[in-house]
Design an enzyme around this catalytic site. Structure first.
Site, short mmCIF file in Angstrom:
data_model
loop_
_atom_site.label_atom_id
_atom_site.label_comp_id
_atom_site.label_asym_id
_atom_site.label_seq_id
_atom_site.Cartn_x
_atom_site.Cartn_y
_atom_site.Cartn_z
N GLY A 92 48.12 -11.02 101.84
CA GLY A 92 47.26 -11.43 103.16
C GLY A 92 46.23 -12.56 102.60
N ASP A 151 44.77 -16.56 103.44
CA ASP A 151 45.17 -17.95 103.72
C ASP A 151 45.38 -18.64 102.58
OD1 ASP A 151 45.08 -20.76 105.02
OD2 ASP A 151 44.91 -19.46 106.71
N PHE A 199 42.96 -21.46 95.70
CA PHE A 199 43.30 -22.08 94.44
C PHE A 199 43.38 -21.28 93.26
CE2 PHE A 199 41.51 -24.21 90.62
CZ PHE A 199 42.69 -25.01 90.20
N HIS A 200 44.07 -21.20 92.38
CA HIS A 200 44.15 -20.39 91.03
C HIS A 200 44.28 -21.65 89.93
CE1 HIS A 200 44.46 -16.85 92.99
NE2 HIS A 200 45.76 -17.07 93.53
N GLY A 223 43.04 -11.38 98.43
CA GLY A 223 44.32 -11.07 99.09
C GLY A 223 45.15 -10.23 98.51
N GLY A 248 45.69 -9.51 94.39
CA GLY A 248 44.32 -8.99 94.23
C GLY A 248 43.13 -10.03 94.42
N PHE A 249 42.59 -10.37 93.20
CA PHE A 249 41.34 -11.35 93.43
C PHE A 249 41.45 -12.40 92.39
CE2 PHE A 249 40.33 -7.94 90.23
CZ PHE A 249 40.01 -8.53 89.21
N CYS A 278 40.58 -20.53 101.86
CA CYS A 278 40.69 -19.33 102.85
C CYS A 278 40.77 -19.53 104.16
CB CYS A 278 39.68 -18.19 102.48
SG CYS A 278 39.62 -17.73 100.71
#
Length: 241
Positions: free
Chosen positions: A99, A101, A104-105, A173, A184-185, A202
């Site tokens: 879920g 939008d 960035f990671h 998400g 997850g987060f 997001c």
């Protein structure tokens, strides 16, 4: 009864490799659920020598090389740079099945992927997300910061009700299949926030992104931050890692 959760720190791992690993763990749990349904419909008495299969909870921590990921309901136009510019900056991109939008990671960001069977907790995605938020809120409190929720927006924020000062420190998400979770987060610790300048994080315009480092004015011990998130995860979900 306190649930056991298998914890793994995957270190620095490309996004697709970690996603594939999550998917494999989810599929293992889905197979167990399928086998249990077959067993429940059988008139045969299970042999006591063979234990009845059960799902396994997991919590994965990982750092990703720079990557933008887009949720299934997201909008590609929230990436503000061209594909060539993104490639030149060494940033990967993946549309995903979670879920949310665009987000960035990257390095020095704690990305947490819980693969939990919510049928052993509560079958309520909203409550699950609120618990994930609470893990980060408690961790921020460990550093003397007040993390909060923003009405109608998943994740953890600072000053969400002060116009012009709202800043997000943790994006979330998830995906859930037969009550097995994945994704997850993403908690910004010492994350390079410049990467967020090239997206509308997001899909939320005119709001900032921040990190522990940015808020505290100093580098944070990354391993210590991970330990604090782990302990707070245990506390909020009443589990043992």
């Amino acid at each position: 009864m306190t649930q056991l959760v298998q914890f793994e720190d995957l270190g620095n791992m490309p996004y697709k490799q970690a996603w594939d690993y999550q998917e494999s763990l989810l599929q293992q749990n889905l197979k167990v659920k399928s086998d249990l349904r077959v067993l429940a419909g059988s008139e045969e008495i299970p042999d006591s020598q063979f234990p009845i299969p059960t799902t396994t909870h997991h919590l994965l921590f990982v750092e990703h090389p720079p990557v933008y990921t887009l949720g299934k309901s997201g909008h590609i136009e929230n990436i503000l740079i061209s594909e060539d510019e993104r490639a030149a900056k060494g940033i990967e991109y993946y549309p995903t099945n979670r879920g949310g939008d665009i987000t960035f990671h990257g390095p020095q960001q704690i990305v947490g992927y819980p693969i939990l069977d919510l049928e052993k907790f509560e079958t309520d995605i909203g409550k699950y997300l609120r618990k994930l938020e609470e893990v980060i809120i408690l961790t921020m409190a460990d550093y003397g910061l007040k993390g909060e929720r923003s009405k109608g927006e998943t994740g953890v924020w600072l000053d969400p009700d002060i116009k012009g000062k709202e800043r997000k420190i943790c994006a979330m998400g998830v995906r859930c299949s037969r009550w097995i979770t994945m994704h997850g987060f993403a908690f910004n610790v010492n994350t390079d926030l410049n990467y967020f300048n090239y997206i509308i994080p997001c899909g939320i315009e005119n709001k900032q992104v921040t990190s522990l480092e940015n808020e505290l004015g100093r580098k944070v011990d990354f391993e210590e931050a991970k330990e604090r998130v782990k302990r707070n995860f245990e506390k909020v979900f009443d589990v043992k890692l």
